[in-house]
Design a protein around this motif. Structure first.
Motif, short mmCIF file in Angstrom:
data_model
loop_
_atom_site.label_atom_id
_atom_site.label_comp_id
_atom_site.label_asym_id
_atom_site.label_seq_id
_atom_site.Cartn_x
_atom_site.Cartn_y
_atom_site.Cartn_z
N ALA A 395 36.74 48.63 51.83
CA ALA A 395 37.79 48.06 50.99
C ALA A 395 38.73 47.15 51.74
O ALA A 395 39.44 46.35 51.13
CB ALA A 395 38.58 49.18 50.30
N ASP A 396 38.78 47.25 53.06
CA ASP A 396 39.72 46.42 53.82
C ASP A 396 39.15 45.05 54.17
O ASP A 396 39.82 44.22 54.78
CB ASP A 396 40.15 47.13 55.11
CG ASP A 396 38.97 47.46 56.03
OD1 ASP A 396 37.82 47.45 55.56
OD2 ASP A 396 39.22 47.71 57.23
N GLN A 401 37.77 42.31 48.79
CA GLN A 401 39.04 42.20 48.07
C GLN A 401 39.25 40.86 47.37
O GLN A 401 39.92 40.80 46.34
CB GLN A 401 40.21 42.46 49.02
CG GLN A 401 40.37 43.91 49.41
CD GLN A 401 40.71 44.80 48.22
OE1 GLN A 401 41.40 44.39 47.30
NE2 GLN A 401 40.20 46.02 48.23
N ARG A 425 39.29 55.67 41.89
CA ARG A 425 40.34 55.13 42.77
C ARG A 425 39.75 54.07 43.70
O ARG A 425 40.41 53.05 43.98
CB ARG A 425 40.99 56.26 43.57
CG ARG A 425 41.98 57.08 42.75
CD ARG A 425 42.83 57.97 43.63
NE ARG A 425 42.07 59.07 44.19
CZ ARG A 425 41.88 60.25 43.60
NH1 ARG A 425 42.42 60.48 42.41
NH2 ARG A 425 41.18 61.20 44.18
N ARG A 426 38.54 54.27 44.17
CA ARG A 426 37.89 53.26 45.01
C ARG A 426 37.51 52.03 44.20
O ARG A 426 37.73 50.89 44.61
CB ARG A 426 36.63 53.84 45.66
CG ARG A 426 36.88 54.90 46.71
CD ARG A 426 35.57 55.41 47.28
NE ARG A 426 34.81 54.35 47.94
CZ ARG A 426 33.57 54.50 48.40
NH1 ARG A 426 32.93 55.67 48.24
NH2 ARG A 426 32.94 53.49 48.98
N ASN A 428 38.84 50.94 41.49
CA ASN A 428 40.02 50.21 40.99
C ASN A 428 40.89 49.65 42.10
O ASN A 428 41.97 49.11 41.83
CB ASN A 428 40.85 51.14 40.10
CG ASN A 428 40.15 51.48 38.80
OD1 ASN A 428 39.37 50.68 38.28
ND2 ASN A 428 40.41 52.67 38.27
N ASP A 429 40.45 49.75 43.34
CA ASP A 429 41.23 49.27 44.47
C ASP A 429 41.09 47.76 44.60
O ASP A 429 40.47 47.22 45.53
CB ASP A 429 40.77 49.96 45.76
CG ASP A 429 41.63 49.57 46.97
OD1 ASP A 429 42.75 49.04 46.77
OD2 ASP A 429 41.18 49.80 48.12
N THR A 430 41.67 47.05 43.64
CA THR A 430 41.62 45.59 43.61
C THR A 430 42.74 45.10 42.70
O THR A 430 43.18 45.83 41.80
CB THR A 430 40.26 45.09 43.07
OG1 THR A 430 40.31 43.68 42.87
CG2 THR A 430 39.91 45.74 41.74
#
Length: 502
Positions: A395-396, A401, A425-426, A428-430
């Protein structure tokens, strides 16, 4: 790479007589011609297609004035609903008559493979226009059993009317030129609005022929006006213009934010369909014969130049290797090349700048530790780029992203399929929330995950389930409002309440 340039006689005629300004049903020369000429190229061959004279803010003012006059003083808003519908149906008929030419123009200046321009873009665009042509006669209000205090107990009649917002500035991108134009024009015209339409200056060809068809169909002067110019001049002036009542914009989130700032001057109504970084979630029990090509084409369709592209791929661990091998095989098997060849599935990117952008993200992915499974290279002589697949992403990473708008998939693995909230949660991490898909045979898991994904559209066992009846739009920084379906009409209508005392 052998790429042929193909021009029909009709396309050559359009290119030889093109203009950047269409006002009151007529093409005209810009007032001054000052500024940088608009050069339109074939992205598959780098051949110059035409050069258009640049527009100034004075030209935009003329287009807005024509739309304003047609709305305030012309026949359009008061035209019987059946007549508005008739003209829109006539336009759809003319589009169908000229479908071969419109598809050719779409492929010439966009690079869209002809199999898509002929069998997806044109039929869908015609269907959208016909769908909205059916709406003018159905935009009715309500009677409300109200007893306003001002009536002092006297008998009353309260009812609502749906009235056109006014002058609409429709600003569209280059990735799906004709379809985006019709998605704006259809509901705007059905509602009784007048329009100043600004297509991307990179892909103006179908817009120019569409303008011809609007005049041929018999629309009153000033109802639809077309301005072709740089976004920083033409688009910005429309966003700031005091006589524009609404902006309908499709494009990047960054530009969408600038439009919001400009619109506050006269509190324009604004609808925005912006960027995306859509997730594709594949569980271990998915039908891989569907999921593998489905996940691959969720990104590779239209060369990844697709706001709903499923560029973030989440795969459950037991099937990770199989899924990745399958997508790699699909990527390598897609023919990249001449967009006029019927077996081509991946055409060029729109420009050198876009090709450079995609290449820079590939470099970034490698530098940040992602594994490049396949692709990652430019091809020529046009702006081609290979379908690209990354493994071991996180995700980083920028490739995970940021919206690349190219044929690049970033894959991640997940272990625990029982904890859907943790997986969500993963997912929607955007900052984006436009589209997404879930692949599984378990209906409980499918709907549970679909409910948790923060996107305006989620599909199950398919991706990008677009239909003219289904509203489409974003959550979070993917936009405001909806397109497609009845929901799109709300952005072009005001609700007026009227109370009469007897």
């Amino acid at each position: 790479m052998n790429v042929q340039t193909k021009f029909s006689e009709a396309a050559s005629s359009l290119l030889s007589s093109a203009s950047s300004l269409f006002i009151d049903n007529d093409f005209r020369a810009p007032k001054t011609g000052e500024g940088n000429p608009i050069k339109v190229e074939n992205p598959a061959t780098l051949e110059a297609l035409l050069t258009l004279a640049p527009l100034t803010t004075a030209d935009v003012d003329d287009a807005v004035a024509a739309a304003r006059n047609a709305f305030d003083n012309g026949p359009w808003p008061g035209l019987p609903a059946t007549e508005r519908a008739r003209l829109m149906f006539k336009l759809a008929d003319l589009m169908e008559r000229d479908a071969a030419l419109l598809a050719e123009l779409e492929t010439l200046d966009n690079g869209m493979p002809t199999v898509l321009s002929n069998h997806m873009a044109l039929p869908l665009s015609i269907e959208i226009m016909r769908y909205y042509a059916g709406w003018p006669t159905k935009l009715d209000g309500r009677t409300i059993p109200a007893t306003p205090g001002a009536a002092n107990g006297a008998p009353t009649l309260t009812y609502t009317r749906r009235e056109a917002v006014g002058v609409v500035a429709a600003i569209t991108p280059w990735n799906f030129p004709l379809g985006m134009a019709i998605l704006k024009l259809g509901p705007a015209l059905a509602a009784g609005c007048t329009v100043v339409f600004k297509p991307s200056e990179l892909t103006p060809l179908t817009a120019m022929h569409l303008a011809r068809l609007i005049a041929e169909a018999g629309f009153p002067e000033g109802v639809v006006n077309v301005v072709i110019g740089e976004g920083s001049i033409v688009g910005a002036h429309l966003a700031n213009h005091p006589h524009v009542d609404k902006i309908s914009f499709t494009g990047s989130t960054e530009v969408g934010k600038s439009i919001l700032g400009a619109a506050r001057g006269n509190l324009k109504r604004v609808s925005l369909e912006l960027g995306g970084k859509s997730p594709v979630v594949v569980f271990a029990d998915a039908d891989l014969e569907q999921a593998i090509p489905g996940a691959a084409m969720a990104t590779f369709l239209l060369q990844g130049q697709n706001c709903m592209a499923g560029t973030r791929l989440f795969i459950e661990k037991p099937i990770y290797e199989t899924m990745m091998a399958g997508i790699e095989q699909v990527a390598k098997g897609l023919k990249l090349g001449d967009p006029f060849a019927m077996d081509t599935m991946v055409g060029p990117l729109i420009s050198k700048a876009q090709q450079d952008r995609v290449a820079s993200y590939v470099v970034s992915g490698v530098e940040q530790g992602a594994e490049l499974v396949t692709g990652g290279n430019r091809q020529g002589p046009g702006h081609f780029f290979e379908p690209t697949l990354f493994s071991n992403t996180s995700a980083d990473m920028r490739i995970v992203q940021e919206e690349i708008f190219g044929p690049v998939i970033s894959a991640q693995v997940f272990d625990d399929a029982s904890d859907l909230k943790a997986l969500a949660r993963r997912v929607n991490d955007t900052q984006y929330g436009l589209s997404g898909s879930v692949w599984t045979k378990d209906l409980s898991k499918a709907h549970g995950m679909a409910h948790l994904i923060r996107s305006g559209q989620v599909a199950i066992n398919c991706h990008g389930a677009v239909d003219i009846n289904v509203p489409f739009g974003g959550m979070k920084q993917s936009g405001w409002g909806r397109e497609y379906g009845e929901a799109a009409l709300d952005g072009y209508l005001e609700t007026k309440a009227i109370t009469a005392v007897f």
